[in-house]
Each structure stands twice: as C-alpha cells, then as structure tokens.
Design a protein around this motif. Structure first.
Motif, PDB file in Angstrom:
ATOM      1  N   SER A  84       0.860  -1.177   0.000  1.00 51.24           N
ATOM      2  CA  SER A  84       0.000   0.000   0.000  1.00 51.24           C
ATOM      3  C   SER A  84       0.897   1.226   0.000  1.00 51.24           C
ATOM      4  CB  SER A  84      -0.909   0.011   1.235  1.00 51.24           C
ATOM      5  OG  SER A  84      -1.689   1.185   1.261  1.00 51.24           O
ATOM      6  N   LEU A  85       0.852   1.985  -1.085  1.00 44.24           N
ATOM      7  CA  LEU A  85       1.687   3.174  -1.231  1.00 44.24           C
ATOM      8  C   LEU A  85       0.823   4.418  -1.081  1.00 44.24           C
ATOM      9  CD1 LEU A  85       3.701   2.064  -4.401  1.00 44.24           C
ATOM     10  CD2 LEU A  85       4.178   1.549  -1.997  1.00 44.24           C
ATOM     11  N   ARG A  86       1.384   5.451  -0.477  1.00 42.58           N
ATOM     12  CA  ARG A  86       0.610   6.678  -0.247  1.00 42.58           C
ATOM     13  C   ARG A  86       1.256   7.845  -0.987  1.00 42.58           C
ATOM     14  NH1 ARG A  86      -0.977  11.013   3.146  1.00 42.58           N
ATOM     15  NH2 ARG A  86      -3.128  10.800   3.905  1.00 42.58           N
ATOM     16  N   LEU A  87       0.422   8.597  -1.681  1.00 47.81           N
ATOM     17  CA  LEU A  87       0.877   9.806  -2.367  1.00 47.81           C
ATOM     18  C   LEU A  87       0.803  10.954  -1.373  1.00 47.81           C
ATOM     19  CD1 LEU A  87       1.742  10.550  -5.293  1.00 47.81           C
ATOM     20  CD2 LEU A  87      -0.595  11.350  -5.646  1.00 47.81           C
ATOM     21  N   GLY A  88       1.933  11.605  -1.101  1.00 47.18           N
ATOM     22  CA  GLY A  88       1.964  12.631  -0.072  1.00 47.18           C
ATOM     23  C   GLY A  88       1.697  14.024  -0.598  1.00 47.18           C
ATOM     24  N   ASN A  89       1.750  14.999   0.309  1.00 41.59           N
ATOM     25  CA  ASN A  89       1.645  16.410  -0.061  1.00 41.59           C
ATOM     26  C   ASN A  89       2.932  16.874  -0.731  1.00 41.59           C
ATOM     27  OD1 ASN A  89      -0.917  16.686   1.009  1.00 41.59           O
ATOM     28  ND2 ASN A  89      -0.211  17.453   2.988  1.00 41.59           N
ATOM     29  N   PHE A  90       2.898  18.076  -1.285  1.00 37.56           N
ATOM     30  CA  PHE A  90       4.123  18.691  -1.776  1.00 37.56           C
ATOM     31  C   PHE A  90       5.059  18.956  -0.604  1.00 37.56           C
ATOM     32  CE2 PHE A  90       1.597  21.079  -5.324  1.00 37.56           C
ATOM     33  CZ  PHE A  90       1.542  19.912  -6.066  1.00 37.56           C
ATOM     34  N   SER A  91       6.347  18.850  -0.844  1.00 41.22           N
ATOM     35  CA  SER A  91       7.313  19.339   0.128  1.00 41.22           C
ATOM     36  C   SER A  91       7.347  20.864   0.043  1.00 41.22           C
ATOM     37  CB  SER A  91       8.700  18.774  -0.162  1.00 41.22           C
ATOM     38  OG  SER A  91       9.200  19.309  -1.377  1.00 41.22           O
ATOM     39  N   LYS A  92       8.015  21.490   1.008  1.00 45.40           N
ATOM     40  CA  LYS A  92       8.124  22.950   0.979  1.00 45.40           C
ATOM     41  C   LYS A  92       8.828  23.409  -0.296  1.00 45.40           C
ATOM     42  CE  LYS A  92       9.365  26.799   4.012  1.00 45.40           C
ATOM     43  NZ  LYS A  92       9.936  27.160   5.339  1.00 45.40           N
ATOM     44  N   GLY A  93       9.866  22.679  -0.682  1.00 44.49           N
ATOM     45  CA  GLY A  93      10.582  23.026  -1.903  1.00 44.49           C
ATOM     46  C   GLY A  93       9.735  22.855  -3.147  1.00 44.49           C
ATOM     47  N   GLU A  94       8.902  21.812  -3.180  1.00 44.99           N
ATOM     48  CA  GLU A  94       8.037  21.583  -4.342  1.00 44.99           C
ATOM     49  C   GLU A  94       6.971  22.669  -4.458  1.00 44.99           C
ATOM     50  OE1 GLU A  94       8.160  16.721  -4.833  1.00 44.99           O
ATOM     51  OE2 GLU A  94       6.838  17.617  -3.319  1.00 44.99           O
ATOM     52  N   ALA A  95       6.389  23.079  -3.314  1.00 43.04           N
ATOM     53  CA  ALA A  95       5.387  24.142  -3.338  1.00 43.04           C
ATOM     54  C   ALA A  95       6.002  25.442  -3.870  1.00 43.04           C
ATOM     55  CB  ALA A  95       4.808  24.351  -1.940  1.00 43.04           C
ATOM     56  N   LYS A  96       7.213  25.737  -3.412  1.00 45.84           N
ATOM     57  CA  LYS A  96       7.902  26.937  -3.889  1.00 45.84           C
ATOM     58  C   LYS A  96       8.198  26.830  -5.385  1.00 45.84           C
ATOM     59  CE  LYS A  96      12.131  29.631  -3.166  1.00 45.84           C
ATOM     60  NZ  LYS A  96      13.392  29.754  -2.373  1.00 45.84           N
ATOM     61  N   SER A  97       8.661  25.652  -5.815  1.00 47.20           N
ATOM     62  CA  SER A  97       8.990  25.450  -7.227  1.00 47.20           C
ATOM     63  C   SER A  97       7.770  25.661  -8.112  1.00 47.20           C
ATOM     64  CB  SER A  97       9.545  24.033  -7.422  1.00 47.20           C
ATOM     65  OG  SER A  97       9.732  23.739  -8.781  1.00 47.20           O
ATOM     66  N   LEU A  98       6.605  25.173  -7.670  1.00 44.34           N
ATOM     67  CA  LEU A  98       5.381  25.346  -8.455  1.00 44.34           C
ATOM     68  C   LEU A  98       5.059  26.833  -8.615  1.00 44.34           C
ATOM     69  CD1 LEU A  98       3.013  23.566  -9.722  1.00 44.34           C
ATOM     70  CD2 LEU A  98       1.734  24.269  -7.689  1.00 44.34           C
ATOM     71  N   CYS A  99       5.157  27.583  -7.520  1.00 46.64           N
ATOM     72  CA  CYS A  99       4.838  29.009  -7.571  1.00 46.64           C
ATOM     73  C   CYS A  99       5.818  29.767  -8.462  1.00 46.64           C
ATOM     74  CB  CYS A  99       4.853  29.596  -6.161  1.00 46.64           C
ATOM     75  SG  CYS A  99       3.535  28.972  -5.095  1.00 46.64           S
ATOM     76  N   LEU A 100       7.075  29.388  -8.412  1.00 44.28           N
ATOM     77  CA  LEU A 100       8.081  30.111  -9.192  1.00 44.28           C
ATOM     78  C   LEU A 100       7.955  29.837 -10.692  1.00 44.28           C
ATOM     79  CD1 LEU A 100      11.233  29.936  -6.903  1.00 44.28           C
ATOM     80  CD2 LEU A 100       9.565  31.786  -7.177  1.00 44.28           C
ATOM     81  N   GLN A 101       7.216  28.795 -11.072  1.00 45.62           N
ATOM     82  CA  GLN A 101       6.928  28.610 -12.494  1.00 45.62           C
ATOM     83  C   GLN A 101       6.090  29.775 -13.020  1.00 45.62           C
ATOM     84  OE1 GLN A 101       5.479  24.674 -13.648  1.00 45.62           O
ATOM     85  NE2 GLN A 101       6.611  23.765 -11.947  1.00 45.62           N
ATOM     86  N   HIS A 102       5.252  30.338 -12.143  1.00 46.83           N
ATOM     87  CA  HIS A 102       4.470  31.514 -12.544  1.00 46.83           C
ATOM     88  C   HIS A 102       5.391  32.700 -12.785  1.00 46.83           C
ATOM     89  CE1 HIS A 102       1.179  34.399 -12.697  1.00 46.83           C
ATOM     90  NE2 HIS A 102       1.810  35.126 -11.779  1.00 46.83           N
ATOM     91  N   THR A 103       6.408  32.840 -11.934  1.00 48.86           N
ATOM     92  CA  THR A 103       7.376  33.927 -12.124  1.00 48.86           C
ATOM     93  C   THR A 103       8.120  33.759 -13.441  1.00 48.86           C
ATOM     94  OG1 THR A 103       7.655  34.165  -9.724  1.00 48.86           O
ATOM     95  CG2 THR A 103       9.384  35.084 -11.116  1.00 48.86           C
ATOM     96  N   GLU A 104       8.526  32.534 -13.744  1.00 51.89           N
ATOM     97  CA  GLU A 104       9.227  32.280 -15.006  1.00 51.89           C
ATOM     98  C   GLU A 104       8.326  32.567 -16.211  1.00 51.89           C
ATOM     99  OE1 GLU A 104      10.509  28.258 -14.803  1.00 51.89           O
ATOM    100  OE2 GLU A 104      11.766  28.588 -13.033  1.00 51.89           O
ATOM    101  N   GLU A 105       7.034  32.258 -16.060  1.00 52.10           N
ATOM    102  CA  GLU A 105       6.092  32.424 -17.178  1.00 52.10           C
ATOM    103  C   GLU A 105       5.726  33.882 -17.408  1.00 52.10           C
ATOM    104  OE1 GLU A 105       3.204  30.160 -19.810  1.00 52.10           O
ATOM    105  OE2 GLU A 105       4.867  29.481 -18.582  1.00 52.10           O
TER     106      GLU A 105
END
Length: 536
Positions: free
Chosen positions: A210-231
């Motif tokens: 049984s595998l569990r998909l977790g939340n974003f890490s702090k770094g992943e959440a930041k990386s997602l937001c910074l894609q908006h800055t790049e765009e």
C-alpha cells in the motif's frame, strides 16, 4: 499562458505542474510491476492521484515491456448495489479506453457475445482475461476511484480480480494498481446480498503493498509558484511563499488554489508588475474559505460522519480521544487528509482546514448572528476592537443561547468553543481575521485575533479557552501559564483566558465573572504578564 490547476488532472500545456512521476517512488512501483504484484496507491482527494496514474500509463506505454491501461470506475458509482449495472458500466469504460488508446488491435474482442455467456459475477474477470490474451505485451491495469464503488458492486469487482490472480500474466493482467482515498484493507463494505460486513482485506487479500501519495514538500510548493514567475515575470515575495506553505502545508489543491486566486482572480495580483505579498496570500485564503470552494465543502461535509466527529470533536476541545475509539476511525480521518501527526501529536492538517471546520459546524448560527449582532458597537471611534465590551456581550449571549444551541449541536461537547468562535467571527469578519490552534491533548483552544487599526497599529488579541475540570483556581493557574506561552509566541498586545464551567446544577451567577490576573512566570523566568479571565 499556463495557470495554476485546481480542477482535474494536470495538463503540462495548460498548467504549472510538478512531474507527476516524481510524486511517488517510481522505482518501487516498477519493481512491484516486474514482480507481478497487485497493490494500492491511495491519497486524499485532489492531491494528484489521477495525474500520477496517467503519467505512469504514458511512461509504461512508451517502453517495450508492458501495455498499460488507465481506467476510472467512477461511472459505475450510480449503480450502487446493482452489480449488473455497475459491472456493465466498468466494462464500457474498459472498452472506451482501449479504443482510444489502441491497447489492442480490435477492442470488440472484449465484448463480443459477452453478456450471452457470462453473468455479472464473472464477466469483468472474463474481459480482463480477453484483454491480456489480445495484448502483445503483459497488461498493467491502473484502476482509479476504486472507492467510489459501494456495497456488492465493489465486493464483486475485488473478488473477480482476486479470483483470476493465478492466471497472470498470460491470461490476466500482470499487475493491477487500485487507486483511491483509502487503503483497500481499511474498507468495511456492507453486502446487501450476504447481510454482513465484508472487509477489504478479505475481499482483496492478494494486495502486496500500500503506497501513499503525499503532499508537496516545501521546496516543491515553492517550485510550483516560481513557475508563474518564469512564465509571467511576476515576483513572489519570500514571505508570500512562506505564507503559501504555512497555510497549505503542501496540500496540492490548496497550493494551486492560493496561487490561482492571488494571481488570476484578485485585481491586484492580475497586475504582473505587482509582487505577490503575504497580505495578498492572506486575502486569497479568506476568499477561498468564504466562497465555499468545492474542495473545502467536500472535506467539511465529512464532519457530519460519526466516526469523523469522534476524532475531531475532542481536538476542538483540546481533550484526549476516547479510549474506545478504534484505529479504523483514526485511519479514516488521516486518509481523508483532515488530520495529520505533528510534533505534538494529532492535529488538523493545515490552518485553512482549521478555519473551515468551526465555520462549517456553526453555519446556521453564523447566519443568525449576522442578523442579530451588529458589528459597529464593538469598534471604538479610533478603530480598535473593544474587547471588554465584546466579552461582556458574549457572556450574556452565551447565558441566553447556549442551552438551546447545545441541545441541537452535533458536536455538543465542543459546543461552547464553537459558539465562541462563531460569535467572534461575526464581530471580526471584514475587519480582521482569527487564527486557531487546536489538537488532541492540548487541554485548551488557542485563538488569535489580528485586527488592523486605522493608525497603522495592529491589535493581536490572544484568547485561551479552557473547560473547568478541576478547581477554578487550578484551572486559572494552568490557564495563565498556557496563555502566557501562546501570547509570547504570537507577540500579543492583550490576552484573555475564557473558562467554560459546565458543572451540572451550578447557577449562571456562579459561572459568570471577570477578573484581572497577573502571571508571574517561574523562579528561573519571572515575568509580570496581565491576563483578563472570563468565566462562562
């Protein structure tokens, strides 16, 4: 232009995204598939399960070892206990997916003469067998939304898969991944045919992992937001990125929803030359909560379930979970993503959920308060909150209304705390905000009112809530220490201790009081800290 995704699977062309295959241990999954294992992938709703499964399907089909077929069985949910209708809907889904993905040369071999020869208790197994025989490579089935099925339909699906497990991989899928909110082993399924509870573990005892998909890490959440800055070139202040993490704790839908709200819905955020500030994130958070977004409403709807109440109610009170609570209740609320284990024990998963829960439990009361309690008298001419007047008025309101309200409240034991939060929310809404801290075994509920004043000053009002369990003096003594620690953490400008006395037979004149106290600290750390104590 891409944007933050808040609905449905990720599309890299349209959405900012994290590589879905990075969300789980791909090597572990590939090993399980190689070993011909059947296993579970589970996670709370809107955390990226479907996106990850679709990415896994694409990855496997790009190789030369397997044919992968993603399918969503949610279309069978309306059939409920009608096994024939439910299985028929699932087979339609298999046929449609095979036809569109070219898994086999001619998908019609799956259904030719099917219902003439087989009944609903074996026909799904037959389709999986035909699919495996028709495929030039071993088949991997990615079965999404498995827990959308109910009763005998779900039992039948699990048993038909289990029944032909020994025929893999030549005449049955090499590997099957069941995906849903919960681990199959935790299912307790009522069978109308057998008039009994069937556990998922017994109906599907071939599950290997049984595998569990977790939340974003702090770094992943930041990386997602910074894609908006790049765009777009629009910057996020560092404190704003911290606010996104603080409010969401990496819950994927919340991270995306805050980003979408602040960058694409709020007028200030639409101006790409304006950096995203912490205050804008707080406004986005409030807008999501007040708008009753579907994700938040679906989660809050679970609060009506008795097994959720048994866990959440003592968290609001700050007491301990009853020793009679079974592990399944705890696993259930954790699988929902509502509760998580923190450094101090069980706690509500993030600040947004902490605010949604009491609001949801006092919806009607809040509407009534809007009609009967005007905000204006609680605000002084200089724009400051008049807290003495506020608590004096709440004492009278609680005296007049708590009896009737607690009689109908589902969360009766946490009723006093919920009523106070509803009253405070009525006064504070539109002018400031309330932050809440609560969890199992804390012995209290912590509230912080943040109220901006016209002069630019900010009132930071700490409210510590306790229930009288021992003597009044001991409760005050413990409460003063707890209030000081919380106020020190929050840089409070004033502090209040509210004590709810639920002693049967005691008169209201004995319960209602206010007095000024001073916490003196400890021998090693003496302080002089004033606290107003309010008895209810």
């Amino acid at each position: 232009m891409r944007f933050f995704n808040t609905a449905g699977p990720v599309n890299p062309t349209d959405h900012y995204y994290l590589d879905p295959l990075s969300r789980f241990d791909l090597e572990e999954i590939l090993n399980l598939i190689q070993q011909k294992k059947y296993f579970v992938l589970h996670a709370p709703r809107q955390t990226g399960k479907t996106s990850s499964l679709l990415a896994l399907q694409e990855y496997l089909n790009a190789g030369s070892e397997f044919k992968a077929l993603y399918m969503n069985v949610e279309r069978a949910q309306p059939a409920r206990e009608n096994i024939a209708q439910g299985i028929h809907a699932i087979i339609d889904e298999i046929f449609d997916r095979c036809a569109s993905n070219h898994i086999i040369p001619d998908p019609r071999v799956l259904i030719d003469g099917l219902w003439d020869q087989y009944n609903e208790l074996s026909v799904l197994s037959t389709v999986f067998s035909r699919l495996s025989i028709a495929s030039t490579l071993p088949v991997v089935i990615l079965l999404d939304e498995i827990d959308s099925l109910v009763g005998d339909t779900l039992i039948s699906v699990l048993r038909q898969i289990r029944g032909s497990y020994d025929r893999r991989p030549d005449r049955f899928p090499q590997s099957i991944i069941l995906c849903g909110v919960r681990d199959v082993r935790d299912y307790r399924i009522y069978s109308d045919q057998e008039k009994s509870i069937i556990t998922g573990g017994s109906a599907f005892n071939i599950k290997a992992e049984s595998l569990r998909l977790g939340n974003f890490s702090k770094g992943e959440a930041k990386s997602l937001c910074l894609q908006h800055t790049e765009e777009t070139g629009q910057q996020f202040e560092l404190e704003a990125l911290e606010k996104i993490w603080e409010n969401s704790q990496g819950q994927p839908w919340l991270v995306n929803a805050l980003g979408y709200e602040v960058c694409f819905k709020m007028d200030a955020g639409k101006n790409r030359s304006v950096p995203i500030s912490p205050g804008m994130i707080e406004e986005a958070k409030s807008r999501l909560i007040l708008r009753h977004e579907t994700h938040l409403d679906q989660l809050a709807d679970k609060l009506r379930e008795e097994r959720v109440r048994r866990i959440v109610e003592p968290m609001i009170e700050g007491t301990s979970v009853d020793s009679t609570i079974n592990d399944d209740d705890l696993s259930y609320v954790m699988d929902l993503g509502l509760v998580t284990r923190g450094p101090d024990g069980l706690q509500i998963a993030n600040p947004i959920y902490r605010e949604v829960i009491p609001r949801q439990l006092t919806t009607i009361t809040s509407y009534n308060l809007e009609a009967t309690i005007p905000r204006a008298p609680f605000i002084r001419p200089d724009g400051r909150l008049d807290t003495r007047y506020l608590f004096t008025e709440f004492q009278q309101f609680y005296r007049e209304n708590s009896g009737s309200w607690l009689e109908i409240a589902q969360y009766r034991e946490a009723g006093p705390q919920l009523l106070l939060m509803a009253f405070l929310q009525r006064v504070v809404n539109g002018g400031g905000r309330i932050e809440r801290e609560y969890g199992l075994g804390r012995g209290r509920l912590d509230l912080l009112i943040i109220w901006p004043v016209q002069s630019g000053e900010t009132q930071r009002i700490v409210i510590e809530c306790k229930v009288l369990h021992h003597s009044l003096e001991k409760t005050i003594r413990d409460g003063l220490s707890q209030t000081y620690r919380y106020a020190d953490t929050c840089s409070a400008t004033e502090s209040h201790l509210v004590i709810f006395d639920r002693t049967p037979g005691k008169s209201w004149d004995e319960k209602i009081f206010s007095r000024e106290e001073v916490y003196s600290g400890t021998e090693d750390h003496p302080v002089t800290f004033p606290v107003t104590v309010w008895g209810m």
